[in-house]
Design a protein around this motif. Sequence first.
Motif, PDB file in Angstrom:
ATOM      1  N   TRP A 150      32.783  35.292 -34.269  1.00 40.87           N
ATOM      2  CA  TRP A 150      33.208  36.689 -34.415  1.00 40.87           C
ATOM      3  C   TRP A 150      32.115  37.528 -35.074  1.00 40.87           C
ATOM      4  O   TRP A 150      31.914  38.690 -34.733  1.00 40.87           O
ATOM      5  N   LEU A 151      31.372  36.899 -36.018  1.00 34.93           N
ATOM      6  CA  LEU A 151      30.309  37.629 -36.705  1.00 34.93           C
ATOM      7  C   LEU A 151      29.124  37.860 -35.767  1.00 34.93           C
ATOM      8  O   LEU A 151      28.539  38.940 -35.744  1.00 34.93           O
TER       9      LEU A 151
ATOM     10  N   GLY B  54      27.811  41.500 -34.595  1.00 31.46           N
ATOM     11  CA  GLY B  54      26.407  41.862 -34.788  1.00 31.46           C
ATOM     12  C   GLY B  54      25.740  42.267 -33.486  1.00 31.46           C
ATOM     13  O   GLY B  54      24.983  43.245 -33.436  1.00 31.46           O
ATOM     14  N   GLU B  55      26.008  41.528 -32.418  1.00 31.28           N
ATOM     15  CA  GLU B  55      25.437  41.874 -31.110  1.00 31.28           C
ATOM     16  C   GLU B  55      25.968  43.213 -30.625  1.00 31.28           C
ATOM     17  O   GLU B  55      25.219  44.030 -30.089  1.00 31.28           O
TER      18      GLU B  55
END
Length: 143
Positions: free
Chosen positions: A109-110, A114-115
């Motif tokens: 999920w992080l 971030g993407e």
Amino acid sequence: MSYPNHYIYPIVVEKAEDGGLGMYFPDFLGTGILAKDLIDGIQKAKEMLSNLVIGLEEQGKGIPNPSDPASIDLLDESDRIVFIEIYMPPYRDEAANKSVTKNCTLPKWLRDAGEEAGLNFSHLLQASIKEALNIKNSNEKQS
């Protein structure tokens, strides 16, 4: 171990059948350079010599002493000995600042967030590590 900044080594230059040159350092086994001409060969020899020296330095090994040219056997009367000189600080700086790959694990999920935000993960990781080590300057190293 402390290493000198200047090195000068002999390299044997042989004429190749195709009109180019073959070159090798007698003091470093397994070295071989194919070059179109002497200028090309000297450039390749400097790059090879700097990489050999950096590799030995990084392993903490001793650097071999240059051979006395009189002790080098030339196999053909057209073979010649040329001396290659390198000044190591620029090569050491380049090697120290070379980018390397380091895998980093984070929750999916992080990564996705971030993407989606267009973050540069490499830049963020570098900045975080520098901050953790209190490095202000990109060329500063912790000892």
